[in-house]
Scaffold this motif. Sequence first.
Motif, PDB file in Angstrom:
ATOM      1  N   UNK A 124      21.259  42.122  39.494  1.00 26.18           N
ATOM      2  CA  UNK A 124      21.400  41.022  38.678  1.00 26.18           C
ATOM      3  C   UNK A 124      22.565  41.075  37.927  1.00 26.18           C
ATOM      4  N   UNK A 125      23.259  42.234  37.320  1.00 28.47           N
ATOM      5  CA  UNK A 125      24.342  41.975  36.924  1.00 28.47           C
ATOM      6  C   UNK A 125      25.757  41.690  37.647  1.00 28.47           C
ATOM      7  N   UNK A 126      25.473  42.200  39.041  1.00 29.93           N
ATOM      8  CA  UNK A 126      26.603  41.988  40.129  1.00 29.93           C
ATOM      9  C   UNK A 126      26.520  40.423  40.557  1.00 29.93           C
ATOM     10  N   UNK A 169      22.240  48.181  58.648  1.00 32.03           N
ATOM     11  CA  UNK A 169      22.013  47.358  57.300  1.00 32.03           C
ATOM     12  C   UNK A 169      23.070  48.214  56.471  1.00 32.03           C
ATOM     13  N   UNK A 170      23.473  49.458  56.581  1.00 28.73           N
ATOM     14  CA  UNK A 170      24.543  50.189  55.932  1.00 28.73           C
ATOM     15  C   UNK A 170      25.803  49.598  56.097  1.00 28.73           C
ATOM     16  N   UNK A 171      26.010  48.844  57.322  1.00 23.39           N
ATOM     17  CA  UNK A 171      27.540  48.278  57.595  1.00 23.39           C
ATOM     18  C   UNK A 171      27.440  47.051  57.093  1.00 23.39           C
ATOM     19  N   UNK A 172      26.328  46.248  56.885  1.00 21.53           N
ATOM     20  CA  UNK A 172      26.486  44.983  56.256  1.00 21.53           C
ATOM     21  C   UNK A 172      26.696  44.966  54.587  1.00 21.53           C
ATOM     22  N   UNK A 173      27.787  44.443  54.276  1.00 20.19           N
ATOM     23  CA  UNK A 173      28.369  44.207  53.142  1.00 20.19           C
ATOM     24  C   UNK A 173      27.171  43.606  52.112  1.00 20.19           C
ATOM     25  N   UNK A 174      26.614  42.309  52.666  1.00 15.37           N
ATOM     26  CA  UNK A 174      25.556  41.595  52.090  1.00 15.37           C
ATOM     27  C   UNK A 174      24.414  42.398  51.878  1.00 15.37           C
ATOM     28  N   UNK A 175      24.103  43.441  52.514  1.00 13.94           N
ATOM     29  CA  UNK A 175      22.868  44.269  52.302  1.00 13.94           C
ATOM     30  C   UNK A 175      22.716  45.498  51.634  1.00 13.94           C
ATOM     31  N   UNK A 176      24.053  45.472  50.723  1.00 13.42           N
ATOM     32  CA  UNK A 176      23.874  46.719  49.646  1.00 13.42           C
ATOM     33  C   UNK A 176      22.621  46.294  48.593  1.00 13.42           C
ATOM     34  N   UNK A 177      22.399  45.503  48.421  1.00 12.13           N
ATOM     35  CA  UNK A 177      21.212  45.395  47.430  1.00 12.13           C
ATOM     36  C   UNK A 177      19.986  45.999  47.991  1.00 12.13           C
ATOM     37  N   UNK A 178      19.714  45.643  49.268  1.00 14.86           N
ATOM     38  CA  UNK A 178      18.557  46.084  49.831  1.00 14.86           C
ATOM     39  C   UNK A 178      18.686  47.630  49.971  1.00 14.86           C
ATOM     40  N   UNK A 179      19.677  48.096  50.417  1.00 17.18           N
ATOM     41  CA  UNK A 179      19.980  49.440  50.472  1.00 17.18           C
ATOM     42  C   UNK A 179      19.747  50.250  49.205  1.00 17.18           C
TER      43      UNK A 179
END
Length: 549
Positions: free
Chosen positions: A276-278, A359-369
Motif C-alpha cells: 500500500x505504501x508503494x 512470476x519473479x521475472x515480471x516487475x509487476x508481480x513483485x507484490x504477489x511474490x
Amino acid sequence: MQSPGWRSFATDLALGIVLPIGVARIDPLVERLPSLGLLRGPAALVLVAVAALLALLRVLENRQPGWALARAPSWLLLVAAGTLYAGVGLRHAAGLQVSGDEPHYLVMAQSLWRDHDLDLRDEYDGEEWAEFVPGPLRPHWGAPRADGRPFPAHSPGLPLLLAPAYAALGREGGVLVMALVAAAAALVCGHLALQLTGDEAVSRAAWLAAAGPPLFFYSFHFYTEAPSALAAGGSLALLLGAPGAALAALAAVCAAALPWLHVKMIPAAAALGLIALVRLRGRTLAVFLAVAGGAAASFLLYYSSLFGVASPLALYGGVPADARVLSWRSLPGLFLDRSFGLLPIAPVFLLALAGLPGVLRRREAWPHALVGLAVLAPLLSWRVWWGGQCPPARLLVPMLPFLVVALAARLAGSRAGLARWCPGLLLTGAVLSVVAVAEPTARVLLNRGNRPTRLWAALSDAVPIGDYLPMLTHASERDARVALVWLVALGLLLALDGLAQARPRLDRAFSSFAAVVAAGLLLGAVIDLTVGPPAVATPLSAPELIGDP
C-alpha cells in the motif's frame, strides 16, 4: 470426431490405460519391480476416470470450442463453488464429528455469542461442546491472562466470524459461512490471475485450480486458512486495482483481519501494508493508513488488556517453542509429503512451480511474490508445519493467491510443455477429491502424524501407494531417500518443461497421456531400484480407519 486427430487421441488414451493395468497383472514383473503393481487395485479406477473425463472434455471442445466456462460470469462461478462446498460440507456435518482444532474454534464461537467473552470455563464445565463432539474435549489453553484466568490458545478471528451463523443454525450455519468464504477466496484467486495476465481463459483455469483441493477441503472444515486466503488475496487484489478511498479502506480491513485469524499471518499483513505504501497516493493512502493504523492499535490494545503486554506473542508466553525449529523437512514436506503435501492431492500446482521463474521475472508481480513469501516464511520454522490432524496442505491454503498467480503466469507464457498437462492434472485432483469425500465416516481426508495415509491405503491393493511418496512428518532414512528421488524428478521435469517450450519434438511428448503414465511408472521403478521396494503392506486396523476426534 472421426478425424485422424481424434483416432490418435483415443489410441493414446487406450494405451495409457490398457498397458499399465495389464502390466500390473504380470506377477513375475511385479515381483521384480513392485511399483508396476500400483495399478492393480482401486488406483486403476482413478486412472480410468481421468482418461474418461479427458475424452469428455475433448468431445465438448470439438463440438463447441471455448465452451461455457470461459464465458461464465463471476457471480455464477461464486454460486457454483459455494453450492458444491455447502452440499459436501452439510453431508460431512451430518455424518462426521469435528476433530483437531475445530471443536475449540466452535467452543469459542459459542462463548462469544452466548456470554460475549472468551472465558471458556463455563463452556467446558457445562460440557456445551457436546453439541458437536460426543466425547470429552480437553481444553486448549494458552498462557494465562494477567489476572490468572485461563485463556484459549487460538486466535479469536474465526470464532467471531462463525458466532452469528452458529447461533442461528448451529454447526450447519458455520459450514455455510465457510463455504461462502472459500468460494469467494477461489474467485479472488481467479481475479488476481486475470489482473496479471489479462487472459480470460487463463483466469478461468486458475479459478478451477483454486476452487479444487486443498481449498475444497477447507471449505467445510473450521480452520483459519480459507478466511486467511480470502483476506490476503482480497486485500492484494484491491491494492493492485487502483482503488478509491472506499476500496482502500476495505483493503486495509482485509489486511487487518489477518492477525486476528492467526499470528502467523502477521508478516502477510505487514507485506500488504508495504505494498500500500508503494502503490497508493494521496487520499487513498491516508485512508488505508488510518484504517490499518487504527486496527493495529486495537489489536495491540486487545492483547495488552488481557495479558498486560501489547504483543500477540503474550498468548504463548513469548515466542512459542514450536516456532523455533528450522528443519530441512518443512519446505519439501509442504509440497511432497504423502499425507499433508500439496502436490500429491492437487498436482495441478506443479504448474505453479513451473511458473515461479516467470512470476519473479515480471516487475509487476513483485507484490504477489512478497505476500507469498510472507505467508511461507513462518511455516519453515514451525515444528508442526503439516498442521496436526487435518486434511492435506492446510498451512499452504493462505498461499493460494500466490500459487494460483504463478500457475497463471506459466499458462499465459506458453501452452507447450507442462501447460498441456493442465486438464489432466486438474482432473486427477478432482477425482482424488471425490474419493476423499465420498464416505465421510471413513475419514479419508483426515491424517495425523506418521500414521498410514487413509487415501492411499484406500486406493492400494497389495502394493502400498503411500510408500512411493515421502513421509516427511517423521522421516525415516528410506523416506529421506524417496524425497530425494522426487526432488530430482521434479527438477528434471521442470527443466524439460523449459526445453519443450522451444523444441516442438520434446513438446509432443508432453501431449501424450500414455507417455505421462509411463513416466509415472518409470519413477516408481527408479524408487524400487535405488531406494528399495516398500515393506509388506499392513492393513489399517479399525481404530485407525475411524480415527481420533
